[in-house]
Design an enzyme around this catalytic site. Sequence first.
Site, short mmCIF file in Angstrom:
data_model
loop_
_atom_site.label_atom_id
_atom_site.label_comp_id
_atom_site.label_asym_id
_atom_site.label_seq_id
_atom_site.Cartn_x
_atom_site.Cartn_y
_atom_site.Cartn_z
N SER A 20 0.90 -1.33 0.08
CA SER A 20 0.10 0.02 0.11
C SER A 20 0.64 1.30 0.03
O SER A 20 0.24 2.33 0.01
CB SER A 20 -0.89 0.15 1.22
OG SER A 20 -2.22 -0.83 0.79
N LYS A 74 0.47 3.28 -2.93
CA LYS A 74 -0.98 4.21 -3.15
C LYS A 74 -0.46 5.60 -3.14
O LYS A 74 -1.06 6.57 -3.46
CB LYS A 74 -1.99 3.87 -2.02
CG LYS A 74 -2.62 2.51 -2.21
CD LYS A 74 -3.45 2.32 -0.95
CE LYS A 74 -4.33 1.22 -1.27
NZ LYS A 74 -3.75 -0.27 -0.76
N TYR A 129 -3.36 -2.34 -10.58
CA TYR A 129 -3.25 -1.95 -9.15
C TYR A 129 -2.41 -3.11 -8.63
O TYR A 129 -1.42 -2.71 -7.90
CB TYR A 129 -4.62 -2.10 -8.51
CG TYR A 129 -4.58 -2.16 -7.00
CD1 TYR A 129 -4.45 -0.89 -6.38
CD2 TYR A 129 -5.13 -3.38 -6.31
CE1 TYR A 129 -4.59 -1.09 -4.90
CE2 TYR A 129 -4.98 -3.35 -4.91
CZ TYR A 129 -4.86 -2.25 -4.20
OH TYR A 129 -4.80 -2.36 -2.94
N TYR A 164 -4.67 3.79 7.72
CA TYR A 164 -6.09 3.12 7.65
C TYR A 164 -6.72 3.34 9.30
O TYR A 164 -6.80 4.68 9.83
CB TYR A 164 -5.99 1.66 7.59
CG TYR A 164 -4.90 1.13 6.60
CD1 TYR A 164 -5.04 1.62 5.24
CD2 TYR A 164 -3.88 0.47 7.18
CE1 TYR A 164 -4.21 0.87 4.19
CE2 TYR A 164 -2.95 -0.08 6.24
CZ TYR A 164 -3.09 0.31 4.98
OH TYR A 164 -2.13 -0.14 4.02
N VAL A 170 1.13 -3.93 3.75
CA VAL A 170 1.23 -5.15 4.28
C VAL A 170 2.30 -6.06 4.16
O VAL A 170 2.52 -7.18 4.55
CB VAL A 170 -0.06 -5.93 4.16
CG1 VAL A 170 -1.29 -5.30 4.67
CG2 VAL A 170 -0.29 -6.15 2.54
#
Length: 311
Positions: free
Chosen positions: A70, A73, A195, A247, A265
Site C-alpha cells: 500500500s 498508493k 493496481y 487506515y 502489508v
Amino acid sequence: MPDALASLSMQALLNEILDEVRPLIGQGKVADYIPALASVVPDQLGIAVYGNDGQVHVAGDARTPFSIQSISKVFSLVQAIGHSGESIWQRLGHEPSGQPFNSLVQLEFERGKPRNPFINAGALVICDINQSRYAAPALSMRDFVRRLSGNPEVTVDNHVAESEYQHRARNAAAAYLMQSFGNFHNEVEAVLRSYFSCCALRMSCVDLARAFGFLANEGFCQHSGEQVLSPRQTKQINAIMATSGLYDEAGNFAYRVGLPGKSGVGGGIVAVVPGQFSVCVWSPELNAAGNSLAGIKALELLSERIGWSVF
Ligand SMILES: NC(=O)CC[C@H](N)C(=O)O
C-alpha cells in the site's frame, strides 16, 4: 565537523533503535492473505533516513528489497494529482475512513465514492484514473518510482502480482461495486492488474526513503531534478498521509509518532518530516490493523528521541 558529528550520532541512534525494537519480533504476524507474501523471512528489520541535504543513514536490512504494497498508493495518488489536479476529488474523498483498508461496508453506504486514496477502494479509483491517462500504466508507475528513488533497478515482483490477482475477490468486489455506482470507467480486471502491479513493486528502505524525499522538500526531488508537485500539493499529500496513511490506526500513529506516514502489508512504513527528512522502516510482522508492529515502535522512538513531530 558538526556535520560529521551529527552523522555519527544519527548512525548510532538508528542502531540503538533497531536493537531496542528487535525483541518485538515474534509478536506480530506476516501477511498471509496474499500467499506469495506469506513466505517472507519474518525477522528482517531495516531503517533508512534520507535528509534534504542528500545524506542517507541506514541500519539493519535497509538495502533488502521488499514488497511495498500500500505504500504504492502514495505514488499512484501523486501521478493522478500530477496530471488531473483537483478534479480527482470528484471521484473520491480525503477524509479518514476509520475502517480497515479492505472494508466494503462504507463504500455501499457512500454510494461507491471511497473515503480516501489510501484505502483499497480509493486506490482502485486512482488506478482507474491513471488507466485512462497512460497507455501502459504499470510501466509508467515503474519508471516513475525509478526516477523518484534514483534506482533504475526497481522492478515489479510478478509472482506477488499474480498471487494477488488470483486472490483478488475483495478488491474485485470493491471495484465492481464502484462500477455499479458509475464510479469506474475502465475494465475492472485490467485496472486490478495495474493496481496489483503497483503493490508488487519491490523496493528497499533506502529506495523508499529517497523516493519520498520530495515530500519533505516542497515537492522537489533532488536526485532527478524534478519538481514532482507544487509546495501546496505536497502539503496536501502529507495531510492525507497524516489523517489516513495507516487506515484505522491513523489516530494511533499520529499520537505515537506525530508524522505523516504510509504503511503497507509488506511491513514497510514511510514517514515524512516536512522540510527535513524522509524515513522508511521495514519489519514484515504486522499488528491487527495490518501495520508493521516493530516499524511503528521504531518510528515512535525516533520521533521521540529527535523531537520530530508536525504537531
Ligand atoms: N494494506 C495493504 O498494503 C494492502 C495492499 C494489498 N495489495 C491489497 O490490496 O490487499
